[in-house]
Motif scaffolding. Structure first.
Motif, PDB file in Angstrom:
ATOM      1  N   THR A 163      -2.208   1.149  -4.633  1.00 56.58           N
ATOM      2  CA  THR A 163      -1.504   0.302  -4.134  1.00 56.58           C
ATOM      3  C   THR A 163      -0.121  -0.398  -5.643  1.00 56.58           C
ATOM      4  O   THR A 163      -0.529   0.386  -6.796  1.00 56.58           O
ATOM      5  N   THR A 173       0.969  -1.163  -0.065  1.00 59.58           N
ATOM      6  CA  THR A 173      -0.120   0.022  -0.241  1.00 59.58           C
ATOM      7  C   THR A 173       0.792   0.719  -0.089  1.00 59.58           C
ATOM      8  O   THR A 173       1.672   1.286   0.579  1.00 59.58           O
ATOM      9  N   LEU A 182      -6.926   5.068  -2.117  1.00 60.67           N
ATOM     10  CA  LEU A 182      -6.371   4.105  -2.171  1.00 60.67           C
ATOM     11  C   LEU A 182      -5.573   3.738  -3.380  1.00 60.67           C
ATOM     12  O   LEU A 182      -6.392   3.444  -4.489  1.00 60.67           O
ATOM     13  N   ALA A 217      -3.496   5.341   1.884  1.00 60.58           N
ATOM     14  CA  ALA A 217      -4.393   4.876   1.735  1.00 60.58           C
ATOM     15  C   ALA A 217      -5.337   5.930   2.993  1.00 60.58           C
ATOM     16  O   ALA A 217      -5.348   6.424   4.074  1.00 60.58           O
TER      17      ALA A 217
END
Length: 211
Positions: free
Chosen positions: A122, A112, A120, A115
């Motif tokens: 990644t 990640t 979010l 967040a």
């Protein structure tokens, strides 16, 4: 599902993903001042008419503005010189359910990057630290919007796109969202169809590129 609902979800989720100003309602849709160099303002029409398209084009929008609407390129003649059509795209929908994690192949790690309540992000890197794939998902109140899902050329055909999508979708589910919408190109549409997404409507876009 109503067309208005998922297009509105896409607009607000995309705005969260790109960290733009809040979408402003206009007749038949929304306008978003993006703060981005390559796309200064985005207009999105959920139930477009020729009059709405013509009104935007004739309103002297800023350079690098963009118009996107539901449906095919039937109004191309309304866009004057300096407007360029984007590649074909489609709205796609999915109900997110609990699923087992899709593991990255040997030699790759998923992590990640960011967040928050609205975004979010990644990425997948090799064990040597090289960026192999990435993606992000904007979290709206009802819909989430996967965005900028990219696998680097030298790492394609290893299932990394599926790993990224699984990671983002399950993260959205943990945040309490179960509905997802995205705008897919031809290449992306094939991947998302394999992952259980369904095509809802054609998505047409034009960019203002004066000079």
């Amino acid at each position: 599902m109503r067309q208005l609902d998922y297009v509105e979800g896409w607009v607000h989720g995309w705005a969260h993903s790109r960290v733009t100003s809040a979408p402003v309602e206009i007749e038949g849709g929304w306008a978003i001042d993006t703060g981005m160099t390559r796309e200064s303002r985005r207009y999105v029409l959920h139930t477009p008419t020729a009059e709405q398209v013509e009104s935007i084009v004739e309103s002297s929008p800023p350079p690098y503005a963009c118009v996107k609407y539901v449906g095919g390129p039937s109004w191309e003649s309304l866009f004057s010189t300096g407007w360029v059509r984007t590649d074909p795209a489609w709205f796609m929908l999915r109900e997110i359910t609990v699923a087992a994690a899709v593991a990255a192949p040997d030699g790759y790690d998923v992590r990640t990057v960011q967040a928050s309540d609205t975004l979010l992000t990644t990425e997948i890197r090799t064990t040597a630290g090289e960026l192999a794939a990435r993606g992000q998902i904007g979290l709206g109140q009802v819909f989430v919007v996967p965005d900028q899902i990219v696998t680097e050329d030298s790492h394609r055909r290893r299932g990394l796109g599926s790993v990224v999508m699984n990671y983002l979708e399950q993260g959205a589910l943990r945040a309490g969202r179960t509905r997802a919408v995205l705008g897919a190109t031809s290449d992306g549409r094939a991947l998302y169809t394999r992952l259980g997404w369904t095509t809802a409507a054609e998505l047409t876009g034009y960019y203002h590129r004066p000079g």
